[in-house]
Write a protein that holds these residues in place. Sequence first.
Motif, mmCIF file in Angstrom:
data_model
loop_
_atom_site.group_PDB
_atom_site.id
_atom_site.type_symbol
_atom_site.label_atom_id
_atom_site.label_comp_id
_atom_site.label_asym_id
_atom_site.label_seq_id
_atom_site.Cartn_x
_atom_site.Cartn_y
_atom_site.Cartn_z
ATOM 1 N N LEU A 147 0.676 -1.207 0.024
ATOM 2 C CA LEU A 147 -0.030 -0.015 -0.011
ATOM 3 C C LEU A 147 0.859 1.165 0.052
ATOM 4 C CD1 LEU A 147 -2.577 1.572 0.401
ATOM 5 C CD2 LEU A 147 -2.400 1.105 2.992
ATOM 6 N N THR A 148 2.007 1.258 0.940
ATOM 7 C CA THR A 148 2.728 2.480 1.000
ATOM 8 C C THR A 148 3.497 2.702 -0.282
ATOM 9 O OG1 THR A 148 4.718 1.376 2.002
ATOM 10 C CG2 THR A 148 3.054 2.291 3.445
ATOM 11 N N ARG A 149 3.811 1.491 -0.880
ATOM 12 C CA ARG A 149 4.546 1.870 -2.354
ATOM 13 C C ARG A 149 3.706 2.355 -3.474
ATOM 14 N NH1 ARG A 149 7.230 -3.296 -0.928
ATOM 15 N NH2 ARG A 149 5.580 -4.546 -1.868
ATOM 16 N N ALA A 150 2.536 1.697 -3.415
ATOM 17 C CA ALA A 150 1.704 2.268 -4.311
ATOM 18 C C ALA A 150 1.117 3.827 -4.029
ATOM 19 C CB ALA A 150 0.337 1.627 -4.287
ATOM 20 N N LEU A 151 1.051 4.186 -2.898
ATOM 21 C CA LEU A 151 0.715 5.586 -2.741
ATOM 22 C C LEU A 151 2.058 6.423 -2.871
ATOM 23 C CD1 LEU A 151 -1.262 5.275 0.594
ATOM 24 C CD2 LEU A 151 -2.122 5.742 -1.770
ATOM 25 N N ALA A 152 3.280 5.879 -2.773
ATOM 26 C CA ALA A 152 4.407 6.736 -2.826
ATOM 27 C C ALA A 152 4.711 6.771 -4.389
ATOM 28 C CB ALA A 152 5.465 6.020 -2.428
ATOM 29 N N ASP A 153 3.877 6.159 -5.325
ATOM 30 C CA ASP A 153 4.526 6.208 -6.560
ATOM 31 C C ASP A 153 3.463 7.430 -7.226
ATOM 32 O OD1 ASP A 153 6.041 4.093 -6.907
ATOM 33 O OD2 ASP A 153 4.421 2.778 -7.453
ATOM 34 N N GLN A 154 2.692 8.167 -6.375
ATOM 35 C CA GLN A 154 1.986 9.236 -7.116
ATOM 36 C C GLN A 154 2.721 10.554 -6.991
ATOM 37 O OE1 GLN A 154 -2.362 9.587 -5.822
ATOM 38 N NE2 GLN A 154 -1.723 8.469 -4.249
ATOM 39 N N GLN A 155 2.315 11.574 -7.761
ATOM 40 C CA GLN A 155 2.973 12.977 -7.574
ATOM 41 C C GLN A 155 3.006 13.167 -6.223
ATOM 42 O OE1 GLN A 155 4.109 14.457 -10.088
ATOM 43 N NE2 GLN A 155 5.027 16.378 -8.966
ATOM 44 N N PRO A 156 3.988 13.511 -5.618
ATOM 45 C CA PRO A 156 4.199 13.959 -4.172
ATOM 46 C C PRO A 156 3.326 15.299 -3.961
ATOM 47 C CG PRO A 156 6.358 14.249 -5.276
ATOM 48 C CD PRO A 156 5.468 13.635 -6.312
ATOM 49 N N PRO A 157 2.945 15.284 -2.592
ATOM 50 C CA PRO A 157 2.041 16.411 -2.477
ATOM 51 C C PRO A 157 3.097 17.548 -2.029
ATOM 52 C CG PRO A 157 2.102 14.960 -0.474
ATOM 53 C CD PRO A 157 2.668 14.369 -1.812
ATOM 54 N N ALA A 158 2.734 18.938 -2.074
ATOM 55 C CA ALA A 158 3.488 20.112 -1.734
ATOM 56 C C ALA A 158 3.697 20.211 -0.448
ATOM 57 C CB ALA A 158 3.335 21.170 -2.580
ATOM 58 N N ALA A 159 2.871 19.895 0.343
ATOM 59 C CA ALA A 159 2.914 20.238 1.844
ATOM 60 C C ALA A 159 2.046 19.156 2.871
ATOM 61 C CB ALA A 159 2.247 21.398 2.434
ATOM 62 N N PRO A 160 2.581 18.964 4.002
ATOM 63 C CA PRO A 160 1.674 17.870 4.852
ATOM 64 C C PRO A 160 0.512 18.654 5.300
ATOM 65 C CG PRO A 160 3.318 18.929 6.038
ATOM 66 C CD PRO A 160 3.566 19.734 4.844
ATOM 67 N N GLY A 161 -0.560 17.778 5.879
ATOM 68 C CA GLY A 161 -1.618 17.907 6.255
ATOM 69 C C GLY A 161 -2.854 16.895 6.116
ATOM 70 N N ALA A 162 -4.158 17.249 6.445
ATOM 71 C CA ALA A 162 -5.124 16.372 6.407
ATOM 72 C C ALA A 162 -5.653 16.537 5.077
ATOM 73 C CB ALA A 162 -6.190 16.981 7.475
ATOM 74 N N GLY A 163 -6.189 15.237 4.759
ATOM 75 C CA GLY A 163 -6.679 14.878 3.501
ATOM 76 C C GLY A 163 -5.703 15.137 2.212
ATOM 77 N N TRP A 164 -6.233 14.777 1.050
ATOM 78 C CA TRP A 164 -5.356 14.840 -0.044
ATOM 79 C C TRP A 164 -5.320 16.278 -0.892
ATOM 80 C CZ3 TRP A 164 -5.170 9.316 -2.927
ATOM 81 C CH2 TRP A 164 -4.784 8.627 -1.854
ATOM 82 N N GLY A 165 -6.361 17.039 -0.530
ATOM 83 C CA GLY A 165 -6.267 18.357 -1.224
ATOM 84 C C GLY A 165 -5.293 19.290 -0.527
ATOM 85 N N HIS A 166 -5.432 20.377 -0.872
ATOM 86 C CA HIS A 166 -4.189 21.494 -0.225
ATOM 87 C C HIS A 166 -5.169 22.713 0.288
ATOM 88 C CE1 HIS A 166 -0.619 19.466 -1.766
ATOM 89 N NE2 HIS A 166 -1.450 19.346 -2.962
ATOM 90 N N ASN A 167 -6.149 22.243 1.003
ATOM 91 C CA ASN A 167 -7.143 23.388 1.692
ATOM 92 C C ASN A 167 -6.761 23.242 3.300
ATOM 93 O OD1 ASN A 167 -8.342 21.038 1.646
ATOM 94 N ND2 ASN A 167 -10.292 22.095 1.820
ATOM 95 N N TRP A 193 -11.304 5.426 4.155
ATOM 96 C CA TRP A 193 -9.999 6.362 3.952
ATOM 97 C C TRP A 193 -10.278 7.871 4.499
ATOM 98 C CZ3 TRP A 193 -5.656 5.634 0.542
ATOM 99 C CH2 TRP A 193 -5.838 4.368 -0.217
ATOM 100 N N GLU A 194 -11.192 8.069 5.240
ATOM 101 C CA GLU A 194 -11.493 9.204 5.896
ATOM 102 C C GLU A 194 -10.544 10.092 6.423
ATOM 103 O OE1 GLU A 194 -13.696 9.033 9.944
ATOM 104 O OE2 GLU A 194 -14.512 7.379 8.786
ATOM 105 N N ALA A 195 -9.550 9.132 7.076
ATOM 106 C CA ALA A 195 -8.233 9.846 7.773
ATOM 107 C C ALA A 195 -7.264 10.109 6.885
ATOM 108 C CB ALA A 195 -7.872 8.917 9.081
ATOM 109 N N CYS A 196 -7.445 9.923 5.634
ATOM 110 C CA CYS A 196 -6.317 10.257 4.547
ATOM 111 C C CYS A 196 -5.567 11.507 5.034
ATOM 112 C CB CYS A 196 -6.642 10.260 3.168
ATOM 113 S SG CYS A 196 -7.926 11.540 2.773
ATOM 114 N N ALA A 197 -4.227 11.597 4.558
ATOM 115 C CA ALA A 197 -3.401 12.733 4.851
ATOM 116 C C ALA A 197 -2.211 12.759 4.130
ATOM 117 C CB ALA A 197 -3.058 12.605 6.256
ATOM 118 N N ARG A 198 -1.463 13.607 4.107
ATOM 119 C CA ARG A 198 0.055 13.710 3.646
ATOM 120 C C ARG A 198 0.865 13.952 4.571
ATOM 121 N NH1 ARG A 198 -1.460 18.980 1.812
ATOM 122 N NH2 ARG A 198 -3.247 18.804 3.222
ATOM 123 N N GLY A 199 1.958 13.191 4.284
ATOM 124 C CA GLY A 199 3.251 13.286 5.057
ATOM 125 C C GLY A 199 4.285 12.199 4.661
#
Length: 300
Positions: free
Chosen positions: A113-133, A196-202
């Motif tokens: 799972l972590t490898r599959a997620l790491a293959d995506q375009q990396p987020p610009a900043a950490p935080g809650a959710g996969w958006g940038h708000n 997936w409700e607790a999804c995040a960036r980090g």
Amino acid sequence: MAAESVRDLLVDLSSRYGDWCTPVVKPFSLNFRNAEGSAILKIYRGIDPVRRQEREIQALSSAFKCGLKTPQVLEAERLGPDAWVLVTVVPGRPLTLGKSVDMEEYLHYVQALTRALADQQPPAAPGAGWGHNHDFHSTSEYLTGMLSARARRTSWWLELCSKLADLDGAPLVHLHGDVKPEHILVEAGRMYVVDWEACARGPAVMDVADAVFHAVRDYQYDSVEGCVASALRALALTDHNMPPLLAWRVALWADRRRQLDIEGLPGQLMTELLTSVTAVDACTVLIRIVREMCKTGTPR
């Protein structure tokens, strides 16, 4: 959502999806499966239902597009401060942790799972959710910001902040955010990932630490002697950031249960956990902490 509103919602949805079974009650949601086994209704409750619904819908769509097998959203709605989502049922059986071989299988799927997620375009900043708000300047700011004022008054708080700061230079990835055996289903070798409700960036190690925490906690609450350490050695899961993340995760668990649970975390053991040199050493201390919390009646 009030009980009357839940009943009205079930009646409305039954015209399209049939009767509903008795719900599975979780700390922050009610989960109903329809009788024919094709759909699951999740009603968010407690902490910020609308944002959790938004995060889950976005993550389900994005994770599916990157090749992960996930439920598909059938319907969703917000009703004032309340929210719900209806998703398809995926095939497979949830992973279990009854034996040491189960632990290694579980952590193998976590790595996939972590490898599959790491293959995506990396987020610009950490935080809650996969958006940038809901961005944060650093991973440590994001993590410590989830803990309450009660946590900040503990004897181990400053040590936790210092250790988490080491994560601030780590590469960022998209995270599931709540990795546990019941959220990974397997059918004929295929992995399906739900909730997936607790999804995040980090940093990616956050999902691994989350998976290890849930394994340790649930082993202890089920009175099963786990083999977390041997599985970690076998899979070379030895990231040096694991100890502070395990300390943060057990603190978050205690902080979101009864009001005094965070103050009941044994300070000396928390310090031992934070200063552990290896992930294996940290797991040994974590087991002792969870056992102490079990004795005091902290809800799982």
